[in-house]
Design an enzyme around this catalytic site. Structure first.
Site, PDB file in Angstrom:
ATOM      1  N   ALA A 255      81.728   5.085 -71.520  1.00 27.13           N
ATOM      2  CA  ALA A 255      80.583   4.715 -71.122  1.00 27.13           C
ATOM      3  C   ALA A 255      79.564   5.570 -71.773  1.00 27.13           C
ATOM      4  CB  ALA A 255      80.420   4.872 -69.600  1.00 27.13           C
ATOM      5  N   LYS A 256      78.540   4.964 -72.231  1.00 26.64           N
ATOM      6  CA  LYS A 256      77.404   5.373 -72.962  1.00 26.64           C
ATOM      7  C   LYS A 256      76.947   6.677 -72.321  1.00 26.64           C
ATOM      8  CE  LYS A 256      74.147   2.077 -71.426  1.00 26.64           C
ATOM      9  NZ  LYS A 256      73.584   0.859 -71.402  1.00 26.64           N
TER      10      LYS A 256
END
Ligand code: GLU
Length: 284
Positions: A255-256
């Protein structure tokens, strides 16, 4: 009789650079639509102007084009449609299923017994304990008149009571009974974001005629609330294909917000689009 044509979509929020998990969701929707001769739509979910940046929007358009994805019709940018969302909010208010909540995030964290942590789309915060649900209309009006900041919440129990059991279909899980109470009385609007993720996404999927929602399984809980909003607003229920969340080789979620490698990092490292297709599990 003509078969209903497949309409899928990719709906990123421009709050950071796209990573491999986004590539998976986008490729999934795109490939299904292209194989079925259907339509693939792109929607920019930039309602939360405190977190979204035009530069990230420009970057994601570039990344998708680099991946070889194309989309049908114009891009729908949610920030261009605040009036649509306000109208929907007004319809919910007329049904008597929303109420103002004056609790700060700190109040909620202190009053809630459920585990909490920061999360996207209002999904992973502490469960709201319902503190303001029983405020009298006079008291709520007095606080609003005094300028106290407030959010508008959905009274999930009251809203659910207007309908019989609701369900939806997920490709992997099959038919699921909707359990909107799982997320508590979610926020539908607050001062800095006049319409929440849940309201906008539900309305737009209907408005754009989306027939299959492809997205990661961390949004499955959101689908339960969105199913209730569909009933309240008289909207279509699409089918869902919630996919597994891609993880790094060590099992860490990509996930960013965890600083996972972005598509542009992979591109700068010399990776070709077809390799990204393969890494995300598609043959390209
Ligand atoms: N905009 C949401 C996000 O980027 C995804 C919405 C959806 O696919 O329903 O987390």
């Amino acid at each position: 009789m003509a078969l209903m044509s497949l309409v899928t979509r990719f709906a990123p929020s421009p709050t950071g650079y796209l990573h491999l998990g986004h590539a998976y969701s986008a490729l999934d929707g795109w490939q299904r639509a292209r194989k079925a001769g259907g339509r693939f739509l792109l929607r920019i979910e930039d309602i939360d102007q405190t977190r979204c940046r035009p530069a990230f929007e420009a970057a994601l358009l570039e990344d998708l084009a680099w991946l070889g994805l194309d989309w049908d019709g114009p891009v729908r940018r949610q920030s261009d449609h605040f009036d649509d969302y306000r109208t929907a909010l007004g319809r919910l208010a007329a049904l008597g299923v929303i109420y103002p909540c004056f609790c700060s995030r700190k109040d909620i964290a202190a009053a809630s017994t459920a585990p909490h942590g920061p999360g996207p789309n209002d999904l992973a915060g502490p469960l709201y304990p319902g503190t303001c649900r029983s405020l009298s209309p006079d008291e709520a009006a007095a606080r609003q008149a005094a300028g106290a900041p407030f959010a508008l919440r959905l009274d999930v129990a009251k809203a659910s009571a207007l309908y019989g059991p609701l369900d939806f279909h997920d490709e992997r899980a099959g038919r699921m009974a909707a359990q909107p109470e799982m997320l508590g009385d979610v926020v539908l609007a607050r001062r800095e974001t006049p319409c929440s993720y849940h309201l906008c996404v539900t309305l737009d999927d209907d408005l754009q005629g989306v027939t299959l929602v492809t997205r990661a399984e961390d949004l499955l809980a959101a689908t339960h609330i969105q199913r209730l909003l569909q009933a309240l607003l008289g909207l279509q229920t699409p089918d869902y294909a919630h996919h597994k969340i891609l993880t790094d080789s060590d099992g860490t979620r990509l996930a960013k917000r965890h600083g996972a490698t972005s598509l542009r990092d992979l591109r700068a490292a010399g990776m070709a689009p077809v390799e990204i297709h393969r890494m995300a599990g598609f043959s390209g």
